[in-house]
Design a protein around this motif. Structure first.
Motif, PDB file in Angstrom:
ATOM      1  N   GLU A 160       0.833  -1.204   0.000  1.00  9.06           N
ATOM      2  CA  GLU A 160       0.000   0.000   0.000  1.00  9.06           C
ATOM      3  C   GLU A 160       0.870   1.257   0.000  1.00  9.06           C
ATOM      4  OE1 GLU A 160      -4.071  -1.507   2.178  1.00  9.06           O
ATOM      5  OE2 GLU A 160      -2.387  -0.955   3.449  1.00  9.06           O
ATOM      6  N   GLU A 161       1.966   1.245   0.740  1.00  8.95           N
ATOM      7  CA  GLU A 161       2.860   2.407   0.767  1.00  8.95           C
ATOM      8  C   GLU A 161       3.500   2.656  -0.595  1.00  8.95           C
ATOM      9  OE1 GLU A 161       5.703   1.830   3.909  1.00  8.95           O
ATOM     10  OE2 GLU A 161       4.146   1.884   5.457  1.00  8.95           O
ATOM     11  N   LYS A 162       3.808   1.580  -1.316  1.00  9.82           N
ATOM     12  CA  LYS A 162       4.388   1.705  -2.661  1.00  9.82           C
ATOM     13  C   LYS A 162       3.334   2.067  -3.706  1.00  9.82           C
ATOM     14  CE  LYS A 162       8.316  -1.452  -2.347  1.00  9.82           C
ATOM     15  NZ  LYS A 162       8.951  -2.611  -3.005  1.00  9.82           N
ATOM     16  N   GLY A 163       2.068   2.056  -3.316  1.00  7.91           N
ATOM     17  CA  GLY A 163       0.989   2.360  -4.255  1.00  7.91           C
ATOM     18  C   GLY A 163       0.655   1.203  -5.172  1.00  7.91           C
ATOM     19  N   LEU A 164       0.972  -0.028  -4.739  1.00  6.03           N
ATOM     20  CA  LEU A 164       0.723  -1.200  -5.573  1.00  6.03           C
ATOM     21  C   LEU A 164      -0.591  -1.892  -5.246  1.00  6.03           C
ATOM     22  CD1 LEU A 164       4.330  -2.710  -5.533  1.00  6.03           C
ATOM     23  CD2 LEU A 164       3.317  -1.109  -7.174  1.00  6.03           C
ATOM     24  N   ALA A 165      -1.140  -1.628  -4.070  1.00  6.06           N
ATOM     25  CA  ALA A 165      -2.413  -2.243  -3.662  1.00  6.06           C
ATOM     26  C   ALA A 165      -3.201  -1.235  -2.847  1.00  6.06           C
ATOM     27  CB  ALA A 165      -2.149  -3.508  -2.830  1.00  6.06           C
ATOM     28  N   ASN A 166      -4.519  -1.418  -2.836  1.00  6.03           N
ATOM     29  CA  ASN A 166      -5.369  -0.597  -1.970  1.00  6.03           C
ATOM     30  C   ASN A 166      -6.551  -1.431  -1.499  1.00  6.03           C
ATOM     31  OD1 ASN A 166      -7.102  -0.667  -4.156  1.00  6.03           O
ATOM     32  ND2 ASN A 166      -6.834   1.463  -4.700  1.00  6.03           N
ATOM     33  N   ARG A 167      -7.247  -0.910  -0.509  1.00  6.69           N
ATOM     34  CA  ARG A 167      -8.390  -1.617   0.068  1.00  6.69           C
ATOM     35  C   ARG A 167      -9.681  -0.944  -0.360  1.00  6.69           C
ATOM     36  NH1 ARG A 167      -6.267  -2.778   6.236  1.00  6.69           N
ATOM     37  NH2 ARG A 167      -4.083  -2.907   5.648  1.00  6.69           N
ATOM     38  N   VAL A 168     -10.660  -1.755  -0.653  1.00  8.68           N
ATOM     39  CA  VAL A 168     -11.996  -1.253  -0.959  1.00  8.68           C
ATOM     40  C   VAL A 168     -12.836  -1.571   0.277  1.00  8.68           C
ATOM     41  CG1 VAL A 168     -13.960  -1.367  -2.510  1.00  8.68           C
ATOM     42  CG2 VAL A 168     -11.638  -1.726  -3.403  1.00  8.68           C
ATOM     43  N   PRO A 169     -13.198  -0.545   1.070  1.00  3.65           N
ATOM     44  CA  PRO A 169     -13.881  -0.783   2.348  1.00  3.65           C
ATOM     45  C   PRO A 169     -15.189  -1.555   2.202  1.00  3.65           C
ATOM     46  CG  PRO A 169     -13.185   1.499   2.170  1.00  3.65           C
ATOM     47  CD  PRO A 169     -12.970   0.871   0.821  1.00  3.65           C
ATOM     48  N   GLU A 170     -15.337  -2.528   3.082  1.00  2.61           N
ATOM     49  CA  GLU A 170     -16.575  -3.305   3.221  1.00  2.61           C
ATOM     50  C   GLU A 170     -17.101  -3.857   1.900  1.00  2.61           C
ATOM     51  OE1 GLU A 170     -19.317  -0.894   5.413  1.00  2.61           O
ATOM     52  OE2 GLU A 170     -18.080  -0.937   7.219  1.00  2.61           O
ATOM     53  N   SER A 171     -16.207  -4.365   1.071  1.00  3.31           N
ATOM     54  CA  SER A 171     -16.621  -4.897  -0.227  1.00  3.31           C
ATOM     55  C   SER A 171     -16.491  -6.416  -0.308  1.00  3.31           C
ATOM     56  CB  SER A 171     -15.795  -4.258  -1.343  1.00  3.31           C
ATOM     57  OG  SER A 171     -14.422  -4.546  -1.148  1.00  3.31           O
TER      58      SER A 171
END
Length: 144
Positions: free
Chosen positions: A79-90
Motif C-alpha cells: 500500500e505504501e508503494k501504491g501497488l495495492a489498496n483496500r476497498v472498504p466493506e466490499s
C-alpha cells in the motif's frame, strides 16, 4: 479483466508465457520500477486471484488469505508503494453475522509491477550459513 473470470488460470497462463519468453530470450525489458521481495510477489499474486481481504478489530489489523500466507506488514508495504489498496466493506464477512471485510485490489502500478516480476528471473535468495565441510574419508588401510 481476465482475472475476474478465472484468476488462477489467468495467473498460470501468465507464468507460462513469461517463462517461455524468458527461455527464448525475447524479453529485453529493463529492471522493474518497483523491485519486489518474494513475500510481496506472493501477496500480489494472491491479491490478483482475489484471495486477500483485510479487517480490523480492537485497533489491530488482520489479513485473511486463502492459499499463500500474506502478512499485514507485507500488505502495508504494498500500500505504501501504491501497488495495492483496500476497498472498504466490499468482501463478505469472515464468519456469519460478522462485519464486512475490506477487499484488497491491485492498483494500475501494482498490475504493472506484477507483470514485470512475472517476466523477470527469480530474485536471489539471501545468503545463508555456509555448508559444513565434508569429513575426510579414510580407507581403513594402514601403511607399513
Amino acid at each position: 479483466m481476465l482475472t475476474a473470470l478465472a484468476p488462477e488460470a489467468a495467473m498460470r497462463c501468465a507464468d507460462t508465457l513469461a517463462h517461455e519468453i524468458q527461455r527464448r530470450r525475447w524479453n529485453a525489458s529493463d529492471s522493474p520500477l518497483h523491485p519486489l521481495s518474494a513475500a510481496q510477489f506472493t501477496a500480489l499474486r494472491e491479491i490478483t486471484c482475489g484471495n486477500v481481504a483485510a479487517t480490523s478489530s480492537l485497533g489491530r489489523q488482520y489479513v485473511h488469505y486463502r492459499d499463500e500466507r500474506v502478512l499485514v506488514g507485507t500488505l502495508r508495504a504494498l500500500e505504501e508503494k501504491g501497488l495495492a489498496n483496500r476497498v472498504p466493506e466490499s468482501a463478505p464477512s469472515a464468519y456469519e453475522g460478522g462485519p464486512l471485510q475490506d477487499r484488497v485490489r491491485l492498483t494500475p502500478a501494482g498490475i504493472t509491477a506484477l507483470a514485470a516480476a512475472i517476466g523477470s528471473p527469480a530474485a536471489p535468495l539471501a545468503p545463508g550459513p555456509a555448508p559444513a565441510p565434508a569429513p575426510a574419508r579414510t580407507t581403513g588401510r594402514s601403511r607399513t
